[in-house]
Motif scaffolding. Structure first.
Motif, PDB file in Angstrom:
ATOM      1  N   GLN A  68       0.868  -1.253   0.040  1.00  0.00           N
ATOM      2  CA  GLN A  68      -0.119  -0.002   0.129  1.00  0.00           C
ATOM      3  C   GLN A  68       0.820   1.196   0.229  1.00  0.00           C
ATOM      4  OE1 GLN A  68      -3.851   0.202   1.228  1.00  0.00           O
ATOM      5  NE2 GLN A  68      -3.759   1.826   2.627  1.00  0.00           N
ATOM      6  N   VAL A  69       1.898   1.386   0.874  1.00  0.00           N
ATOM      7  CA  VAL A  69       2.970   2.476   0.801  1.00  0.00           C
ATOM      8  C   VAL A  69       3.469   2.722  -0.623  1.00  0.00           C
ATOM      9  CG1 VAL A  69       4.942   3.269   1.670  1.00  0.00           C
ATOM     10  CG2 VAL A  69       3.315   2.050   3.352  1.00  0.00           C
ATOM     11  N   LEU A  70       4.130   1.323  -1.319  1.00  0.00           N
ATOM     12  CA  LEU A  70       4.470   1.683  -2.407  1.00  0.00           C
ATOM     13  C   LEU A  70       3.439   2.368  -3.511  1.00  0.00           C
ATOM     14  CD1 LEU A  70       6.569  -1.787  -2.668  1.00  0.00           C
ATOM     15  CD2 LEU A  70       7.690   0.545  -2.706  1.00  0.00           C
ATOM     16  N   SER A  71       2.230   1.596  -3.452  1.00  0.00           N
ATOM     17  CA  SER A  71       1.072   2.019  -4.547  1.00  0.00           C
ATOM     18  C   SER A  71       0.955   3.682  -4.187  1.00  0.00           C
ATOM     19  CB  SER A  71      -0.195   1.129  -4.269  1.00  0.00           C
ATOM     20  OG  SER A  71      -0.671   1.577  -3.114  1.00  0.00           O
ATOM     21  N   CYS A  72       0.818   3.994  -3.014  1.00  0.00           N
ATOM     22  CA  CYS A  72       0.894   5.536  -2.880  1.00  0.00           C
ATOM     23  C   CYS A  72       1.986   6.172  -3.335  1.00  0.00           C
ATOM     24  CB  CYS A  72       0.598   5.691  -1.139  1.00  0.00           C
ATOM     25  SG  CYS A  72      -0.997   5.043  -0.520  1.00  0.00           S
ATOM     26  N   VAL A  73       2.916   5.884  -3.182  1.00  0.00           N
ATOM     27  CA  VAL A  73       4.235   6.531  -3.824  1.00  0.00           C
ATOM     28  C   VAL A  73       3.997   6.619  -5.440  1.00  0.00           C
ATOM     29  CG1 VAL A  73       6.764   6.757  -4.329  1.00  0.00           C
ATOM     30  CG2 VAL A  73       5.828   5.993  -1.873  1.00  0.00           C
ATOM     31  N   LEU A  74       3.811   5.606  -6.060  1.00  0.00           N
ATOM     32  CA  LEU A  74       3.342   5.483  -7.532  1.00  0.00           C
ATOM     33  C   LEU A  74       2.147   6.429  -7.649  1.00  0.00           C
ATOM     34  CD1 LEU A  74       3.924   1.631  -8.251  1.00  0.00           C
ATOM     35  CD2 LEU A  74       5.400   3.395  -8.966  1.00  0.00           C
ATOM     36  N   LEU A  75       1.112   6.185  -6.970  1.00  0.00           N
ATOM     37  CA  LEU A  75       0.043   7.167  -7.383  1.00  0.00           C
ATOM     38  C   LEU A  75       0.185   8.767  -7.188  1.00  0.00           C
ATOM     39  CD1 LEU A  75      -2.755   5.290  -5.784  1.00  0.00           C
ATOM     40  CD2 LEU A  75      -2.439   5.406  -8.219  1.00  0.00           C
ATOM     41  N   PHE A  88       1.320   7.812   4.712  1.00  0.00           N
ATOM     42  CA  PHE A  88       1.976   8.110   5.827  1.00  0.00           C
ATOM     43  C   PHE A  88       1.138   7.426   7.025  1.00  0.00           C
ATOM     44  CE2 PHE A  88       3.522  12.443   4.311  1.00  0.00           C
ATOM     45  CZ  PHE A  88       4.770  12.169   4.886  1.00  0.00           C
ATOM     46  N   ILE A  89      -0.073   7.534   6.769  1.00  0.00           N
ATOM     47  CA  ILE A  89      -1.133   6.638   7.556  1.00  0.00           C
ATOM     48  C   ILE A  89      -0.853   5.215   7.673  1.00  0.00           C
ATOM     49  CG2 ILE A  89      -3.601   5.856   8.073  1.00  0.00           C
ATOM     50  CD1 ILE A  89      -4.586   8.543   6.841  1.00  0.00           C
ATOM     51  N   THR A  90      -0.375   4.698   6.579  1.00  0.00           N
ATOM     52  CA  THR A  90      -0.067   3.134   6.363  1.00  0.00           C
ATOM     53  C   THR A  90       1.262   3.083   7.136  1.00  0.00           C
ATOM     54  OG1 THR A  90      -1.153   3.359   4.196  1.00  0.00           O
ATOM     55  CG2 THR A  90      -0.002   1.455   4.694  1.00  0.00           C
ATOM     56  N   VAL A  91       2.278   3.887   7.003  1.00  0.00           N
ATOM     57  CA  VAL A  91       3.583   3.586   7.408  1.00  0.00           C
ATOM     58  C   VAL A  91       3.451   3.675   8.977  1.00  0.00           C
ATOM     59  CG1 VAL A  91       5.883   4.712   8.050  1.00  0.00           C
ATOM     60  CG2 VAL A  91       4.955   4.598   5.634  1.00  0.00           C
ATOM     61  N   GLY A  92       2.357   4.406   9.436  1.00  0.00           N
ATOM     62  CA  GLY A  92       2.215   4.451  10.882  1.00  0.00           C
ATOM     63  C   GLY A  92       1.263   3.633  11.302  1.00  0.00           C
ATOM     64  N   GLY A  93       0.567   2.876  10.446  1.00  0.00           N
ATOM     65  CA  GLY A  93      -0.387   1.750  10.770  1.00  0.00           C
ATOM     66  C   GLY A  93       0.629   0.573  10.972  1.00  0.00           C
TER      67      GLY A  93
END
Lengths: 546, 263
Positions: free
Chosen positions: A12-19, A89-94
């Motif tokens: 999810q973090v990777l996909s957010c970076v790509l998006l 950020f939320i995902t890393v926090g999670g």
């Protein structure tokens, strides 16, 4: 934390970076298709939840994944970048929060207890017979499971289930934890300290040291030393102080009585023992702990009930006149693991027995020690092979009342008797004598075999104690933290009373024709000479019958 | 939109593909009935041979049939007109995109829902005629389940409407359905702790596959006891989540199609 959690959160973090990067790219290379990419985190999130479960602690991560879908509806570059960054950020926090939080992916032990207890009440067939008060059980254990849930305590949950199951005094009511290591930890916690000995009672009531550590010999304590008190109490009373005492669920009084002092030597911070030395003088000593009592407890039981060292379902020679059939479980893993009539097992047994008979071995010892049960069909097949010719009774089935969702009862409280289960005898042994060896671990289908075969004139059931005394059909209930087994199918005597299982009086119907007394000779043979005392007694009995 | 709906209904009866698929799915029900018969005589454990035995043991088999029927039917109605450029002609002749989208969506929804319910009920009815209803599940419990089942079916249809307007190719829609079924069978085995309402297919499974337990004699046919009554909370949850997911899928599909580059 599950492997899926780590994989998903990282993706999810990777996909957010790509998006985040795509927000700029899609402005340069315009296409209506790009916006579909902003639905991807939400879709992945749904797939992820569907393969795991909803975890409240990950709620911000789920919301973050859904928020990225904003980029699908509004194609503004800044907005897309903000939601993508926010979600990352939320995902890393999670991810970090989940890794350190003890409540992450924690089972709702209380909810599981509530659901399972209700299901047990529905399925357990001996409620009236054993006078189980479900409301009382609920009220007693609900606070413990609540505490286990609030403190995310897997061990407390496991120990509560073990105690709850012991309350039934039914060998079929057991908790099977998902993680066996947790169960062992619980048992180690409750068994107490090892002071270098176990305590059993002679037939005459005297408590004696057994399985004694050599370090105690210099104090004059050895196998067979009479123990007067343990921490100021009789060993029988001291055993009741053991935390593990609450976890004992003996179905039959014989077993409860025989092992009444076994837990005593694990109690107390120090082992203050008063004993009779070899000169007949009363002496006292303060013993120090040398480990966890569970190991000694286990090894004492193993020495006492080890059984004949032979392969499962094998027939071996014992002496000139006797062979031994060792049955470690009422199941067969060879060709017959898929054949419910056990044809090849019986063919092989028939062949072995006839071969031994040809060599003059007319008697048979059937060793059922430690045999926890299995298939009734196999019991019937073996019993049929050895039974005198003619029809023999196995047991009666109950009659299920679909309307009432329970077994039908007569007005006098007994059950309505259903099908009569019988089998044909083959008399393969030709009338030779049979001794069946049992112990407390001979349960379920072993109880069946001992009971069914004890009706034959040539069969004697022997042991220090009776078999387990639990013979009803078993059902199971699965939980996230493990599972529970319980008596779910009824077997009956001809008069509609419950077959074998004991009621509240703990007097089971399992047979014991010869109760071998635990005495000086037995303790010496088992714990000093390391011999199979019960087997020796069986052979003595067969020889004396000649 | 009215004209689109009328033309789609005409096209529906002209093109027999969907009816053939429906017929095949219903014919496959015969296999479910045969499976019921086979279970009874081969396993020698089941207490009775009846429609309610089928419901407990084999009804779950209809899930795959319904899923593929939905994919074929919705894919053909919603995505079939992209390949022969009918949609483009419609739009160039002044039809609104909303009319093109919702006109097809409505026809797909109604026809596919009726067809799906036929597939769901056919094996039970056939079995009931041949073997009788039986005692394991009451008719009321079955009807309740079918009634609740309507909403997850609508959800699956709406999701396929959305997919159809995104991919615009009925064969790809079918491929996606196949992929979802495969993914579900692989990932679904990892854990069963997920809430039933999370996916249309899991809601469907929850309703079609019964929790049951058994008592038995020593070697006699057992008694199967099904927990047929669904908790009200669970039913409500499946209903609410299915409605939300259906609305979301239709909205997403329309949002995409509304501003899509039709090249």
């Amino acid at each position: 934390m599950l492997k899926q959690d780590i994989i998903y959160l990282t993706l999810q973090v990777l996909s957010c970076v790509l998006l985040f990067l795509l927000a700029g790219f899609s402005q340069k290379y315009v296409s209506s298709k790009w916006k579909l990419c902003y639905l991807a985190p939400a879709v992945f999130c749904i797939v992820y939840i569907s393969t795991t479960s909803i975890e409240k602690l990950l709620l911000p991560v789920y919301i973050g994944a859904a928020a990225v879908a904003v980029g699908f509806f509004w194609e503004k570059k800044l907005l897309r970048r903000i939601v993508s960054a926010l979600c990352a950020f939320i995902t890393v926090g999670g991810l970090i929060g989940a890794a350190v939080n003890p409540y992450f992916r924690m089972t709702d032990y209380l909810g599981e207890f509530e659901d399972t207890l209700k299901e047990m009440e529905k399925r357990y067939i001996l409620t009236d017979y054993k006078q189980i008060d479900w409301d009382e059980l609920h009220d007693k254990y609900e606070p413990i499971f609540r505490e286990a849930t609030e403190s995310a305590d897997e061990k407390l949950n496991c120990s509560a289930w073990m105690q709850l199951c012991a309350e039934f005094k039914d060998g079929h009511v057991n908790y099977i934890p998902e993680d066996e290591a947790v169960e062992e930890e619980v048992i180690r916690d409750i068994c107490g300290r090892d002071f270098g000995l176990s305590i059993l009672n002679y037939e005459d009531g005297r408590a004696v040291a057994v399985n004694v550590d050599p370090s105690l010999n210099e104090l004059g304590i050895h196998d067979g030393t009479v123990i007067v008190t343990w921490n100021g109490k009789s060993p029988e009373d001291a055993a009741k102080d053991s935390e593990a005492y609450q976890y004992l669920g003996y179905a039959d009084e014989y077993n409860a009585y025989f092992y009444r002092s076994l837990l005593a030597a694990g109690t107390g911070k120090k082992g203050n023992v008063v004993y009779i030395d070899d000169d007949g003088n009363e002496r006292s000593a303060e013993l120090s702990s040398i480990g966890n009592y569970y190991d000694r407890y286990k090894s004492t039981l193993e020495k006492l009930n080890k059984g004949v060292k032979a392969a499962h379902m094998s027939v071996t020679e014992l002496n000139d006149t006797t062979a031994c059939l060792r049955i470690k479980a009422m199941m067969y893993v060879g060709e017959d693991s898929v054949n419910t009539d056990y044809e090849s097992t019986i063919r092989s047994l028939r062949h072995s027995i006839k071969e031994y008979r040809g060599e003059g071995k007319e008697n048979l010892v059937i060793d059922l020690r430690g045999n926890g049960g299995g298939s009734g069909t196999l019991v019937r097949a073996i019993a049929g092979l050895l039974a005198p010719e003619g029809e023999h009774l196995y047991c009666y089935d109950g009659v299920w009342d679909r309307e009432a969702s329970g077994y039908k009862k007569n007005p006098d409280g007994t059950f309505v008797v259903g099908k009569k289960n019988t089998f044909e005898g083959e008399n393969c042994l030709g009338g030779g004598k049979i001794v069946i060896l049992v112990d407390r671990g001979s349960a379920s289908a072993s109880d069946h075999m001992a009971t069914v075969m004890s009706r034959f004139d040539n069969v004697t059931v022997m042991g220090f104690t009776k078999s387990c005394g639990s013979a009803q059909g078993v059902t199971g209930i699965a939980m996230s933290s493990g599972g529970v087994s319980l008596s779910g199918s009824l077997t009956l005597n001809e008069d509609g009373t419950v077959w074998i299982d004991a009621g509240t009086d703990m007097k089971s119907g399992s047979p014991l024709d010869i109760r071998v007394p635990l005495d000086e000779d037995a303790v010496k043979a088992i714990f000093v000479d390391d011999t199979d005392y019960l087997l020796e007694k069986a052979l003595e009995h067969l020889d004396s019958d000649k | 939109m009215k004209n689109i709906i009328n033309s789609q209904i005409k096209q529906l009866f002209k093109n027999k593909l969907k009816f053939i698929v429906l017929l095949i799915c219903c014919a496959l029900s015969g296999f479910i009935v045969y499976g019921t018969w086979l279970d009874y005589y081969a396993l020698e454990q089941l207490p009775e041979i009846s429609a309610s035995q089928l419901i407990i043991y084999n009804w779950g088999s209809v899930i795959i049939m319904v899923f593929f029927f939905v994919a074929v039917s919705v894919g053909d109605i919603c995505a079939g007109d992209f390949s022969d450029k009918t949609v483009y002609t419609e739009l160039m002749s002044g039809c609104k995109r909303s009319g093109t989208y919702f006109g097809r969506a409505v026809v797909a929804l109604v026809f596919t829902l009726i067809g799906s319910l036929v597939i769901v009920c056919a094996p039970v009815l056939i079995s009931s005629i041949i073997f009788g209803w039986g005692t394991l599940v009451s008719v009321g419990d079955f009807v309740t389940r079918v009634f609740v089942l309507i909403v997850p079916i609508i959800r699956i249809i709406c999701e396929f409407v959305c997919i159809s307007f995104i991919v615009k190719n009925k064969y790809i829609v079918l491929g996606i359905a196949f992929g979802i079924v495969e993914l579900q069978s692989v990932l679904g085995n990892l854990t069963n702790n997920a809430p039933a309402e999370i996916l249309g297919i899991t809601s469907f499974e929850r309703l079609c596959i019964f929790d049951c337990w058994a008592t038995s004699g020593l070697d006699d046919r057992g008694n199967i006891i099904a927990n047929a009554a669904l908790p009200a909370g669970e039913m409500a949850s499946i209903y609410i989540w299915s409605i939300i997911a259906s609305a979301a899928a239709i909205w997403i599909g329309y949002s995409f199609f509304h501003r899509d580059d039709l090249d």
